[in-house]
Scaffold this active site. Structure first.
Site, PDB file in Angstrom:
ATOM      1  N   ILE A  59       0.818  -1.210   0.000  1.00  0.00           N
ATOM      2  CA  ILE A  59       0.000   0.000   0.000  1.00  0.00           C
ATOM      3  C   ILE A  59       0.854   1.263   0.000  1.00  0.00           C
ATOM      4  O   ILE A  59       0.369   2.343  -0.342  1.00  0.00           O
ATOM      5  CB  ILE A  59      -0.978   0.039   1.200  1.00  0.00           C
ATOM      6  CG1 ILE A  59      -0.224   0.005   2.536  1.00  0.00           C
ATOM      7  CG2 ILE A  59      -1.985  -1.088   1.111  1.00  0.00           C
ATOM      8  CD1 ILE A  59      -1.118   0.246   3.745  1.00  0.00           C
ATOM      9  N   THR A 133      -8.822  -1.316  15.259  1.00  0.00           N
ATOM     10  CA  THR A 133      -8.861  -2.213  16.417  1.00  0.00           C
ATOM     11  C   THR A 133      -9.353  -1.502  17.675  1.00  0.00           C
ATOM     12  O   THR A 133      -9.205  -0.271  17.802  1.00  0.00           O
ATOM     13  CB  THR A 133      -7.455  -2.777  16.690  1.00  0.00           C
ATOM     14  OG1 THR A 133      -7.450  -3.511  17.916  1.00  0.00           O
ATOM     15  CG2 THR A 133      -6.425  -1.663  16.816  1.00  0.00           C
ATOM     16  N   ASP A 134      -9.894  -2.279  18.613  1.00  0.00           N
ATOM     17  CA  ASP A 134     -10.280  -1.710  19.906  1.00  0.00           C
ATOM     18  C   ASP A 134      -9.073  -1.373  20.773  1.00  0.00           C
ATOM     19  O   ASP A 134      -9.193  -0.639  21.764  1.00  0.00           O
ATOM     20  CB  ASP A 134     -11.225  -2.648  20.652  1.00  0.00           C
ATOM     21  CG  ASP A 134     -10.628  -4.014  20.962  1.00  0.00           C
ATOM     22  OD1 ASP A 134      -9.496  -4.302  20.511  1.00  0.00           O
ATOM     23  OD2 ASP A 134     -11.301  -4.826  21.635  1.00  0.00           O
ATOM     24  N   GLU A 135      -7.901  -1.878  20.403  1.00  0.00           N
ATOM     25  CA  GLU A 135      -6.716  -1.659  21.239  1.00  0.00           C
ATOM     26  C   GLU A 135      -6.279  -0.194  21.267  1.00  0.00           C
ATOM     27  O   GLU A 135      -5.500   0.210  22.140  1.00  0.00           O
ATOM     28  CB  GLU A 135      -5.568  -2.554  20.786  1.00  0.00           C
ATOM     29  CG  GLU A 135      -5.877  -4.033  20.963  1.00  0.00           C
ATOM     30  CD  GLU A 135      -4.676  -4.926  20.769  1.00  0.00           C
ATOM     31  OE1 GLU A 135      -3.562  -4.532  21.169  1.00  0.00           O
ATOM     32  OE2 GLU A 135      -4.847  -6.030  20.220  1.00  0.00           O
ATOM     33  N   TYR A 159       2.037  -1.546  18.474  1.00  0.00           N
ATOM     34  CA  TYR A 159       0.977  -1.886  17.517  1.00  0.00           C
ATOM     35  C   TYR A 159      -0.212  -0.943  17.645  1.00  0.00           C
ATOM     36  O   TYR A 159      -0.641  -0.314  16.677  1.00  0.00           O
ATOM     37  CB  TYR A 159       0.511  -3.329  17.725  1.00  0.00           C
ATOM     38  CG  TYR A 159      -0.847  -3.612  17.117  1.00  0.00           C
ATOM     39  CD1 TYR A 159      -1.059  -3.458  15.748  1.00  0.00           C
ATOM     40  CD2 TYR A 159      -1.924  -3.993  17.918  1.00  0.00           C
ATOM     41  CE1 TYR A 159      -2.317  -3.689  15.190  1.00  0.00           C
ATOM     42  CE2 TYR A 159      -3.171  -4.232  17.368  1.00  0.00           C
ATOM     43  CZ  TYR A 159      -3.360  -4.077  16.008  1.00  0.00           C
ATOM     44  OH  TYR A 159      -4.599  -4.291  15.454  1.00  0.00           O
ATOM     45  N   SER A 160      -0.769  -0.839  18.870  1.00  0.00           N
ATOM     46  CA  SER A 160      -1.976  -0.031  19.033  1.00  0.00           C
ATOM     47  C   SER A 160      -1.688   1.452  18.798  1.00  0.00           C
ATOM     48  O   SER A 160      -2.554   2.180  18.282  1.00  0.00           O
ATOM     49  CB  SER A 160      -2.585  -0.246  20.417  1.00  0.00           C
ATOM     50  OG  SER A 160      -1.664   0.049  21.449  1.00  0.00           O
ATOM     51  N   ALA A 161      -0.469   1.908  19.124  1.00  0.00           N
ATOM     52  CA  ALA A 161      -0.115   3.301  18.854  1.00  0.00           C
ATOM     53  C   ALA A 161      -0.071   3.578  17.359  1.00  0.00           C
ATOM     54  O   ALA A 161      -0.522   4.631  16.890  1.00  0.00           O
ATOM     55  CB  ALA A 161       1.238   3.630  19.490  1.00  0.00           C
ATOM     56  N   SER A 162       0.451   2.627  16.590  1.00  0.00           N
ATOM     57  CA  SER A 162       0.517   2.820  15.141  1.00  0.00           C
ATOM     58  C   SER A 162      -0.881   2.785  14.525  1.00  0.00           C
ATOM     59  O   SER A 162      -1.174   3.530  13.578  1.00  0.00           O
ATOM     60  CB  SER A 162       1.419   1.765  14.496  1.00  0.00           C
ATOM     61  OG  SER A 162       0.877   0.459  14.617  1.00  0.00           O
ATOM     62  N   LYS A 163      -1.770   1.942  15.048  1.00  0.00           N
ATOM     63  CA  LYS A 163      -3.142   1.914  14.540  1.00  0.00           C
ATOM     64  C   LYS A 163      -3.894   3.187  14.946  1.00  0.00           C
ATOM     65  O   LYS A 163      -4.708   3.709  14.169  1.00  0.00           O
ATOM     66  CB  LYS A 163      -3.881   0.676  15.042  1.00  0.00           C
ATOM     67  CG  LYS A 163      -3.443  -0.619  14.389  1.00  0.00           C
ATOM     68  CD  LYS A 163      -3.687  -0.610  12.881  1.00  0.00           C
ATOM     69  CE  LYS A 163      -5.155  -0.662  12.531  1.00  0.00           C
ATOM     70  NZ  LYS A 163      -5.374  -0.717  11.053  1.00  0.00           N
TER      71      LYS A 163
END
Length: 352
Positions: A59, A133-135, A159-163
């Site tokens: 992407i 995500t819910d994270e 992970y959750s910070a990047s999302k």
């Protein structure tokens, strides 16, 4: 046509299969980088379906993505492409920043340029659906109410910070440029084609191979479990009827502690494929050191999507987990195809 990114991964491939199971569905252009979790075997049922076009690519490719948009003229993009495993993000956060933040930015910019060039009628129907995500909401105590769409973001892992960063980009592109986006934040998915580093497939396969069933800490971490087929149906509803610029939380209404999930899997395996020694698979449960920053509880309040779009999951955890265990028992060839040497090295490193 619609364009799916990350469509050879767990959720993306299930969505492609779900979408094309309807003979009247539009065709799918499926773009996937084929990292460790992208698996073309997930898409084998579509090998002879002319409505499915697979493209191997990233992407973040600033030449490829605009070309795909120009060539295939999709009326929607569903962005599943992401690095998604918390444990891997702790060991190698750079990959998560590159794909989840920079990759999403590049996809947004390519899509915005494409959208700007459409005629007015095509502009009105175009949608960019960002799957998250819910994270991103952080962690809950046992007594906290479930996450709603208005909760503040408090990500606790790379992970959750990047999302969370990718979600903010999508929101900004709507408010700044009027780019037509919708976002969904889902709880923990499970089901067929799940790469076996996540809890449920890992436990199933380790149990069948007489290996320890590793449980972080005390096993009391609570997650809301969502069957992947239900997630796919929710995405279809939001893509069709969701209000532009809105976020919809997608959950299964199934809060379970990790240890209870594992014990349920063991009970099902005891029934469907008993151990040769007659003992329960639960005897293989092994507690290991907890991972850094492990969030204690996630819970999704999915009232908004039910209220506004009349969507609610069809599977309970009991029905969904039994279907999942049975799928892994019925598909040993797929399982063998993903158990590469690099995957085994990762498990040894993570759960040593």
């Amino acid at each position: 046509m619609i364009l799916i990114t990350g469509g050879a991964g767990f959720i993306g491939s299930n969505f492609a299969l779900n979408w094309l199971a309807d003979s009247a569905s539009e065709g799918v252009v499926n773009l996937d980088k084929l990292t460790y979790a992208g698996n073309l075997a997930n898409l084998e049922p579509l090998n002879n379906d002319l409505r499915h076009i697979f493209i191997h690519g990233d992407i973040g490719d600033k030449e490829l993505v605009p070309k795909l948009l120009k060539d295939y003229q999709p009326r929607a993009i569903v962005n599943f492409a992401a690095e998604s495993h918390v444990d891997r993000s702790i060991h190698d956060p750079a990959e998560f920043v590159a794909t989840n933040i920079i990759g999403t930015f590049n996809l947004l910019e390519s899509a915005r340029e494409y959208w700007n060039g459409l005629n007015e009628s095509a502009k009105k129907v175009f949608r960019f659906h960002h799957v998250s995500t819910d994270e991103v909401y952080g962690s809950l105590s046992l007594t906290d109410p479930a996450f709603t769409e208005t909760d503040a973001y408090e990500p606790n892992s790379p992970y959750s910070a990047s999302k969370a960063a990718s979600d903010h980009l999508v929101r900004a592109w709507f408010h700044t440029y009027g780019f037509p986006v919708v976002t969904t934040n889902c709880s923990n998915n499970y089901g067929p084609y799940h790469f076996p580093e996540k809890l449920i497939p890992l436990v199933i396969l380790n149990a069948l191979n007489s290996k320890p069933l590793p449980i972080y800490g005390d096993g009391q971490q609570i997650r809301d479990w969502l069957y992947v087929g239900d997630h796919c149906s929710a995405i279809r509803e939001v893509l069709t009827k969701g209000k532009l610029g809105e976020t919809y939380n997608i959950g299964g209404w199934n809060e379970k502690a990790n240890i209870d999930v594992v014990k349920t899997i063991c009970t099902i395996l005891d029934q469907l494929k008993p151990r040769s020694d007659g003992k329960s698979y639960a005897e293989q449960i092994t507690f290991v050191k907890d991972r850094p920053g492990h969030d204690r509880r996630y819970a999704i309040d999915a009232s908004k999507v039910e209220r506004e779009l009349a969507w609610r999951p069809e599977e309970t955890f009991d029905t969904g987990i039994r279907k999942t265990v049975q799928w892994y028992l019925d598909n040993p060839a797929w399982v063998e195809s993903v158990l590469s040497g690099s995957y085994r090295d990762w498990l040894k490193k993570q759960y040593r």
